[in-house]
Design an enzyme around this catalytic site. Structure first.
Site, PDB file in Angstrom:
ATOM      1  N   HIS A   1      -4.766 -24.619   7.177  1.00 52.05           N
ATOM      2  CA  HIS A   1      -5.866 -25.572   6.983  1.00 52.05           C
ATOM      3  C   HIS A   1      -6.855 -24.996   5.964  1.00 52.05           C
ATOM      4  CE1 HIS A   1      -9.323 -28.110   7.999  1.00 52.05           C
ATOM      5  NE2 HIS A   1      -8.546 -28.846   8.779  1.00 52.05           N
TER       6      HIS A   1
ATOM      7  N   GLU B   1     -15.617 -32.799  19.180  1.00 51.63           N
ATOM      8  CA  GLU B   1     -14.837 -34.050  19.265  1.00 51.63           C
ATOM      9  C   GLU B   1     -15.039 -34.804  20.580  1.00 51.63           C
ATOM     10  OE1 GLU B   1     -13.601 -31.145  18.196  1.00 51.63           O
ATOM     11  OE2 GLU B   1     -13.052 -31.544  16.111  1.00 51.63           O
TER      12      GLU B   1
ATOM     13  N   GLU C   1      -7.668 -45.524  18.744  1.00 50.07           N
ATOM     14  CA  GLU C   1      -7.466 -44.289  19.531  1.00 50.07           C
ATOM     15  C   GLU C   1      -8.678 -44.027  20.434  1.00 50.07           C
ATOM     16  OE1 GLU C   1      -7.167 -39.884  18.393  1.00 50.07           O
ATOM     17  OE2 GLU C   1      -5.134 -40.556  17.998  1.00 50.07           O
TER      18      GLU C   1
ATOM     19  N   ARG D   1     -12.437 -25.740  15.873  1.00 55.09           N
ATOM     20  CA  ARG D   1     -13.682 -24.966  15.803  1.00 55.09           C
ATOM     21  C   ARG D   1     -13.802 -23.954  16.944  1.00 55.09           C
ATOM     22  NH1 ARG D   1     -15.882 -28.564  12.448  1.00 55.09           N
ATOM     23  NH2 ARG D   1     -17.810 -27.986  11.423  1.00 55.09           N
TER      24      ARG D   1
ATOM     25  N   HIS E   1      -6.674 -25.129  13.605  1.00 56.36           N
ATOM     26  CA  HIS E   1      -7.926 -25.377  12.882  1.00 56.36           C
ATOM     27  C   HIS E   1      -9.121 -25.644  13.784  1.00 56.36           C
ATOM     28  CE1 HIS E   1      -6.669 -29.476  13.832  1.00 56.36           C
ATOM     29  NE2 HIS E   1      -7.947 -29.778  13.769  1.00 56.36           N
TER      30      HIS E   1
ATOM     31  N   ASP F   1     -12.135 -39.199  16.854  1.00 53.24           N
ATOM     32  CA  ASP F   1     -13.233 -38.355  17.339  1.00 53.24           C
ATOM     33  C   ASP F   1     -13.854 -37.445  16.286  1.00 53.24           C
ATOM     34  OD1 ASP F   1     -11.260 -36.511  16.877  1.00 53.24           O
ATOM     35  OD2 ASP F   1     -10.717 -36.262  18.988  1.00 53.24           O
TER      36      ASP F   1
HETATM   37  C1  UD1 Z   1     -12.287 -31.933  10.960  1.00 55.31           C
HETATM   38  C2  UD1 Z   1     -12.726 -32.634  12.249  1.00 55.31           C
HETATM   39  C3  UD1 Z   1     -11.734 -32.329  13.380  1.00 55.31           C
HETATM   40  C4  UD1 Z   1     -10.310 -32.656  12.963  1.00 55.31           C
HETATM   41  C5  UD1 Z   1      -9.985 -31.934  11.672  1.00 55.31           C
HETATM   42  C6  UD1 Z   1      -8.622 -32.341  11.182  1.00 55.31           C
HETATM   43  C7  UD1 Z   1     -15.121 -32.898  12.677  1.00 55.31           C
HETATM   44  C8  UD1 Z   1     -16.362 -32.244  13.112  1.00 55.31           C
HETATM   45  N1  UD1 Z   1     -14.036 -32.124  12.641  1.00 55.31           N
HETATM   46  O1  UD1 Z   1     -12.404 -30.533  11.187  1.00 55.31           O
HETATM   47  O2  UD1 Z   1     -12.071 -33.114  14.503  1.00 55.31           O
HETATM   48  O3  UD1 Z   1      -9.430 -32.230  13.981  1.00 55.31           O
HETATM   49  O4  UD1 Z   1     -10.953 -32.299  10.664  1.00 55.31           O
HETATM   50  O5  UD1 Z   1      -8.136 -31.466  10.210  1.00 55.31           O
HETATM   51  O6  UD1 Z   1     -15.120 -34.049  12.341  1.00 55.31           O
HETATM   52  N2  UD1 Z   1     -11.824 -28.314   3.485  1.00 55.31           N
HETATM   53  C9  UD1 Z   1     -11.404 -28.353   2.158  1.00 55.31           C
HETATM   54  N3  UD1 Z   1     -10.583 -29.387   1.766  1.00 55.31           N
HETATM   55  C10 UD1 Z   1     -10.146 -30.354   2.619  1.00 55.31           C
HETATM   56  C11 UD1 Z   1     -10.546 -30.282   3.962  1.00 55.31           C
HETATM   57  C12 UD1 Z   1     -11.395 -29.269   4.380  1.00 55.31           C
HETATM   58  O7  UD1 Z   1     -11.751 -27.510   1.362  1.00 55.31           O
HETATM   59  O8  UD1 Z   1      -9.410 -31.249   2.185  1.00 55.31           O
HETATM   60  C13 UD1 Z   1     -12.742 -27.225   3.916  1.00 55.31           C
HETATM   61  C14 UD1 Z   1     -14.167 -27.428   3.350  1.00 55.31           C
HETATM   62  O9  UD1 Z   1     -14.714 -26.170   3.042  1.00 55.31           O
HETATM   63  C15 UD1 Z   1     -14.904 -28.065   4.531  1.00 55.31           C
HETATM   64  C16 UD1 Z   1     -14.246 -27.322   5.689  1.00 55.31           C
HETATM   65  O10 UD1 Z   1     -12.860 -27.229   5.343  1.00 55.31           O
HETATM   66  O11 UD1 Z   1     -16.298 -27.892   4.465  1.00 55.31           O
HETATM   67  C17 UD1 Z   1     -14.408 -27.962   7.050  1.00 55.31           C
HETATM   68  O12 UD1 Z   1     -14.071 -29.350   7.051  1.00 55.31           O
HETATM   69  P1  UD1 Z   1     -14.596 -30.268   8.277  1.00 55.31           P
HETATM   70  O13 UD1 Z   1     -14.076 -31.654   8.086  1.00 55.31           O
HETATM   71  O14 UD1 Z   1     -16.056 -30.117   8.453  1.00 55.31           O
HETATM   72  O15 UD1 Z   1     -13.958 -29.577   9.549  1.00 55.31           O
HETATM   73  P2  UD1 Z   1     -12.452 -29.477  10.010  1.00 55.31           P
HETATM   74  O16 UD1 Z   1     -12.312 -28.156  10.657  1.00 55.31           O
HETATM   75  O17 UD1 Z   1     -11.561 -29.860   8.912  1.00 55.31           O
HETATM   76  N1  UDP Z   2      -0.159 -32.494   8.976  1.00 54.09           N
HETATM   77  C1  UDP Z   2       0.218 -32.602   7.644  1.00 54.09           C
HETATM   78  N2  UDP Z   2       0.362 -31.449   6.908  1.00 54.09           N
HETATM   79  C2  UDP Z   2       0.149 -30.220   7.421  1.00 54.09           C
HETATM   80  C3  UDP Z   2      -0.239 -30.117   8.786  1.00 54.09           C
HETATM   81  C4  UDP Z   2      -0.403 -31.278   9.535  1.00 54.09           C
HETATM   82  O1  UDP Z   2       0.416 -33.705   7.134  1.00 54.09           O
HETATM   83  O2  UDP Z   2       0.299 -29.227   6.705  1.00 54.09           O
HETATM   84  C5  UDP Z   2      -0.347 -33.738   9.771  1.00 54.09           C
HETATM   85  C6  UDP Z   2       0.278 -33.773  11.144  1.00 54.09           C
HETATM   86  O3  UDP Z   2       1.613 -34.227  11.095  1.00 54.09           O
HETATM   87  C7  UDP Z   2      -0.623 -34.744  11.896  1.00 54.09           C
HETATM   88  C8  UDP Z   2      -1.989 -34.519  11.251  1.00 54.09           C
HETATM   89  O4  UDP Z   2      -1.731 -33.855  10.021  1.00 54.09           O
HETATM   90  O5  UDP Z   2      -0.267 -36.102  11.670  1.00 54.09           O
HETATM   91  C9  UDP Z   2      -2.842 -33.680  12.147  1.00 54.09           C
HETATM   92  O6  UDP Z   2      -3.978 -33.287  11.468  1.00 54.09           O
HETATM   93  P1  UDP Z   2      -4.874 -32.081  11.957  1.00 54.09           P
HETATM   94  O7  UDP Z   2      -4.040 -31.139  12.730  1.00 54.09           O
HETATM   95  O8  UDP Z   2      -5.592 -31.588  10.741  1.00 54.09           O
HETATM   96  O9  UDP Z   2      -5.978 -32.784  12.850  1.00 54.09           O
HETATM   97  P2  UDP Z   2      -6.039 -33.226  14.402  1.00 54.09           P
HETATM   98  O10 UDP Z   2      -4.890 -34.097  14.688  1.00 54.09           O
HETATM   99  O11 UDP Z   2      -6.063 -31.977  15.224  1.00 54.09           O
HETATM  100  O12 UDP Z   2      -7.354 -33.925  14.501  1.00 54.09           O
END
Ligand code: UD1
Ligand code: UDP
Length: 374
Positions: free
Chosen positions: A242, A135, A121, A211, A209, A99
């Site tokens: 995160h 999502e 999924e 939103r 994490h 999602d």
């Molecule tokens: C995204 C997904 C969410 C998922 C989550 C898992 C969308 C809209 N959101 O949310 O569904 O649950 O990932 O973690 O698709 N950033 C870094 N390095 C990284 C990752 C993120 O610096 O490796 C920072 C960046 O500033 C980036 C911000 O996090 O712009 C947000 O990342 P984004 O993928 O837009 O949103 P998530 O909250 O990570």
């Molecule tokens: N996870 C990880 N390191 C961390 C925190 C989470 O590898 O420090 C793993 C966790 O075991 C799971 C996945 O990341 O498999 C979940 O990712 P996240 O919570 O970012 O996203 P969501 O599942 O909510 O979309």
């Protein structure tokens, strides 16, 4: 017979963890499949951690992540850049996961290119379009444009039927997250990062994490953690934070430098899995963690008011507690001080899969596509 060209697309940490076993399974069947991987890199560092762990070298890396990115540019970048990938890779089928915005936009882009898409999924729902945001709509959208729906559970299959997806395109496969967890536990001897943990204390592991928790809710969660540590001298908290700036800022401001609260960078998957096994209680708003922790026999308090993963809630190992400070404190203390309650929630159950989901999906792809392309 020519091989089936499968383009697997993902961009964030959880997608990578859950698609990695599928990529490995496609590679194992290289006599039948040409496996091509495209990462959007919606996440950069958190994605690269997973690629390294599973030794996946993508053929395409769109490298789109920007600091504090927004949904509009993210969607536009994926939608447009995938067009070039499809033209170059010429896949017979595209696979997306779950999602995220990567999944939704890649699925739409493939639909525009008239390439069939498999949704891994598929069928998770809260039926509330703003929870989780965005999502819920991302997955409804992805389901609408996909041809093959690989649903993890009976509930997700039923949700797809309610969404008028034709029965012959719905397949119950289990969730590949369990494949990933088992693969990781079997193939690694992970070291938990040295956090100077006190082995005599109970460890609460937490992540957050979402939103919809940005702003006051995440601050409330942090205030609950402060109060819990103050009232319970026998606990310590481990929190891999995160990288989203909307999480980093409030968490480090409120919890940084506090006694018995260990903030760390996001952990690699293998050490994180080991940390889940070590934890006494897990608090999280993560989707993946809600699926993994029950199979490890760990109670999960979910920092949300709805979930698209009701199965473990029904079994009683996962409980929705929301983001109210007093409720979080009282629910954690209930588990800390009430052994019967703890025992009830810590039974190991596995409603999400048996570790064979990837194999089922690959078999189904072969069954559906081998005749079409020969
Ligand atoms: C995204 C997904 C969410 C998922 C989550 C898992 C969308 C809209 N959101 O949310 O569904 O649950 O990932 O973690 O698709 N950033 C870094 N390095 C990284 C990752 C993120 O610096 O490796 C920072 C960046 O500033 C980036 C911000 O996090 O712009 C947000 O990342 P984004 O993928 O837009 O949103 P998530 O909250 O990570
Ligand atoms: N996870 C990880 N390191 C961390 C925190 C989470 O590898 O420090 C793993 C966790 O075991 C799971 C996945 O990341 O498999 C979940 O990712 P996240 O919570 O970012 O996203 P969501 O599942 O909510 O979309």
């Amino acid at each position: 017979m020519s091989k089936i060209r499968v383009l697997t697309v993902f961009g964030t940490r959880p997608e990578a963890i859950k698609m990695a076993p599928l990529v490995k399974e496609l590679e194992k069947n290289s006599d039948k499949f040409e496996s091509i991987v495209c990462v959007t890199a919606q996440h950069r560092q958190m994605l690269d951690q997973v690629l390294q762990l599973f030794s996946i070298k993508p053929e395409y890396d769109l490298d789109i992540m920007k600091e504090n990115q927004n949904l509009w540019t993210l969607t536009a970048d994926v939608l447009l850049k995938m067009k070039d990938v499809f033209e170059s890779a010429k896949p017979d089928v595209v696979l997306v996961h779950g999602d995220t915005t990567t999944s939704m936009a890649a699925a739409l882009s493939a639909f525009y290119a008239k390439i069939p898409v498999g949704h891994v999924e598929a069928g998770l729902r809260t039926f509330d379009k703003y929870y989780p945001f965005p999502e819920e709509i991302n997955r409804v959208f992805a389901d609408a444009v996909c041809t093959y729906h690989f649903a993890p559970t009976d509930t997700s299959c039923e949700n797809l039927r309610k969404s008028s997806i034709p029965e012959e395109h719905i397949y119950k496969t289990g969730n590949t997250v369990i494949d990933a967890l088992l693969y990781t536990v079997e193939n690694n001897t992970p070291e938990i990062p040295n956090l100077n943990l006190d082995e005599s204390l109970k460890t609460i592991l937490m992540t957050s994490h979402r939103r919809e928790n940005f702003g006051e809710p995440i601050k409330n969660i942090c205030r609950a953690v402060l109060e819990l540590v103050e009232r319970n001298p026998d606990i310590q908290v481990v929190y891999p934070v995160h990288l989203n700036p909307n999480v980093q800022k409030p968490v480090y401001e409120l919890l940084g430098g506090k006694e018995r609260i260990h903030l760390t960078s996001p952990m690699e998957y293998a050490p994180f899995a080991a940390m889940m096994k070590k934890a006494y209680i897990i608090m999280s708003d993560s989707g993946g963690v809600q699926e993994e922790a029950p199979s490890l026999g760990k109670p999960v308090l979910v920092l949300r008011t709805t979930t698209e993963r009701p199965e473990a809630v029904e079994y009683g190992t996962v409980k929705l507690v929301g983001t109210d400070k007093d409720v979080i404190v009282s629910e954690v203390e209930n588990l800390l001080h009430n052994p019967d309650e703890y025992k009830k929630m810590s039974e190991a159950i596995n409603p999400y899969g048996d570790g064979l989901a990837s194999k089922r999906i690959v078999d189904l792809l072969y069954k559906n596509l081998s005749k079409k392309i020969s």
